[in-house]
Scaffold this active site. Structure first.
Site, short mmCIF file in Angstrom:
data_model
loop_
_atom_site.label_atom_id
_atom_site.label_comp_id
_atom_site.label_asym_id
_atom_site.label_seq_id
_atom_site.Cartn_x
_atom_site.Cartn_y
_atom_site.Cartn_z
N CYS A 1 0.78 -1.15 0.03
CA CYS A 1 -0.09 -0.05 0.04
C CYS A 1 1.02 1.29 -0.13
CB CYS A 1 -0.89 0.02 1.17
SG CYS A 1 -2.12 -1.23 1.32
N ASP A 2 1.88 1.22 0.84
CA ASP A 2 2.72 2.24 0.83
C ASP A 2 3.69 2.67 -0.41
OD1 ASP A 2 2.54 3.45 3.48
OD2 ASP A 2 3.94 2.04 4.29
N VAL A 3 3.86 1.66 -1.05
CA VAL A 3 4.61 1.78 -2.54
C VAL A 3 3.73 2.13 -3.43
CG1 VAL A 3 5.93 0.45 -4.36
CG2 VAL A 3 6.35 -0.05 -1.90
#
Length: 476
Positions: free
Chosen positions: A387-389
């Site tokens: 999700c962060d990426v």
């Protein structure tokens, strides 16, 4: 004027391997390996992470080319591959695996989510050891055991492992979710119940609005660094999502100035360490922030806020991941900055929902964790920070969309993206039942070996701490 831009997507790109599917890419580029750490063996992600990431990068590259073309640059084609997207998504893990000063890190299988006595599976999040200690001691766990479990929990974003003692899971299972949530609120931590299925969603994963006219705006054609050469980005962000967005914009040619507190971002000192510009720095931090300039400023002080506003007078973009409740108090809201820099592209990255601001709670809230769970098991987030990426890639692409719209209209642009909206792209990209790598495709079990493999030489710089090369090829 011909505005046609050719955009090409492939599986392997410059990686000299016969990659023909999402499964092939996950196997050879290390996605299976990192995702499988919590299970003790490589395991395929059941969503098309590499393919979706490549699509977002292709959109960002194509938009950057369109903007450059309108300013007179001769770009005509952009190409990106799923393999390059996968490697960029693993850049933190690759850097850590090849750091000059390796350090001992938590290893082991297992990890959250936890389950309450009434059968609710949930993720728990806190960024402070005090909250972690208070929560578990209130649930009756021995303080020494709680203290020892903080390191693997806190390090899970960088290691993709989170081995926790059984006593924590047993303690959670003694309370109803209502009591768990009440305890969490008292202790300053957040708990997020896991959704059993993702909602049906569609559309563009960001929002764009026009702001005030930029009467003093003057843009010039990009030079040799890339299609965003000549663009200045001011980045006010921590952790992964915002810095990843800034890194992508830098790889596209933009000058990125990162605002850090006096003394530098504390994450600079988190092992394993490497050398960057002659100074020791965290390898994971370097993976997201190399190539950026730094302005140290205390945003809590009038002097620090003035320094940032002065920097913004000559900037094209403000990229931030600040909490909405804090932005106006800092004088960094879009309305206040209209007078400081007419025509500014104002890019905001967020979690996307109240109380949900980090990767694993977003996986739970979005239903992604349910999609990723092995058959017969409860919802389980991948400890690979998908999700962060993807949130960072979406934010970068949204920013380029804002720059492209500004070059056409001369008006300021406001773009908003979130971890939740980016994650929904993955929830709509569930792979086919047959997700086995093709015959003869190797499964990576050692990220450091990729930097020594000549077949990856065009995608990775293996001299020192591994660096992922720009994932696009632009042609004139």
């Amino acid at each position: 004027m011909d505005r046609t831009v050719s955009c090409r997507l492939s599986w392997a790109g410059p990686v000299a391997l016969p990659l023909r599917s999402e499964a092939d890419v996950q196997a050879t580029c290390g996605v299976m390996h990192v995702h499988g750490r919590r299970y003790g063996r490589p395991r395929l992600l059941s969503v098309d992470f590499a393919s979706v990431a490549a699509g977002v990068l292709a959109a960002g590259g194509a938009l950057a080319v369109l903007r450059a073309r309108e300013l007179g640059a001769p770009y005509r084609e952009v190409e990106v591959s799923a393999a390059q997207a996968a490697l960029l998504g693993l850049s933190q893990y690759l850097a850590a695996a090849t750091a000059e000063e390796p350090s001992a890190e938590p290893v082991g299988v297992g990890g959250p989510p936890f389950r309450s006595s009434d059968g609710v599976w949930f993720e728990l999040e806190t960024l402070t050891p005090d909250g972690w200690l208070r929560f578990w001691t209130e649930l009756g766990v021995d303080r020494r055991l709680v203290g020892r479990s903080w390191l693997p929990f806190q390090a899970r974003y960088g290691t993709a492992t989170c081995p926790l003692p059984d006593e924590l899971f047993a303690a959670a299972d003694r309370l109803t979710f209502r009591d768990v949530a009440a305890t969490a609120e008292r202790c300053g931590v957040t708990v997020t119940p896991t959704e059993t299925r993702p909602p049906v969603v569609g559309g563009v994963p960001w929002r764009r609005r026009e702001g005030a006219a930029g009467a003093s705006l003057r843009e010039v054609a990009p030079g040799g660094r890339g299609p965003l050469d000549g663009v200045t980005v001011v980045e006010v962000a921590r952790r992964v999502q915002g810095p990843m967005a800034g890194r992508v914009l830098n790889l596209l040619g933009a000058r990125v100035v990162r605002v850090e507190p006096p003394g530098g971002d504390p994450l600079r000192g988190v092992p394993p360490m490497t050398t960057l510009d002659g100074e020791p720095v965290s390898a994971r931090f370097a993976a997201l922030n190399r190539g950026k300039e730094v302005l140290e400023a205390d945003l809590r002080s009038m002097e620090g806020r003035s320094a940032v506003r002065e920097l913004l007078r000559g900037a094209d973009v403000l990229l931030h991941s600040l909490a909405p409740s804090k932005v106006a108090d800092l004088g960094l809201d879009a309305e206040s900055l209209d007078a400081v820099r007419p025509g500014l592209v104002y890019a905001q990255a967020s979690g996307g929902a109240p109380g949900v601001a980090t990767d694993y709670p977003v996986q739970a809230r979005s239903g992604l964790a349910a999609l990723l769970a092995p058959p017969g098991l409860p919802p389980q987030a991948t400890l690979l920070t998908v999700c962060d990426v993807l949130g960072g890639l979406v934010c970068a692409t949204a920013t380029v969309a804002g720059l492209t719209a500004r070059s056409r209209t001369g008006r300021a642009q406001r773009v908003e993206s979130s971890l939740l909206s980016a994650t929904r792209l993955l929830c709509g990209a569930v792979g086919t039942p047959d997700r086995r790598p093709g015959d003869g495709v190797e499964v990576c079990t050692d990220l450091s070996a990729l930097t020594r493999d000549p077949r990856f030489a065009a995608a990775l710089d293996g001299s020192g701490c591994a660096v992922v090369r720009p994932p696009w090829e632009f042609r004139t």
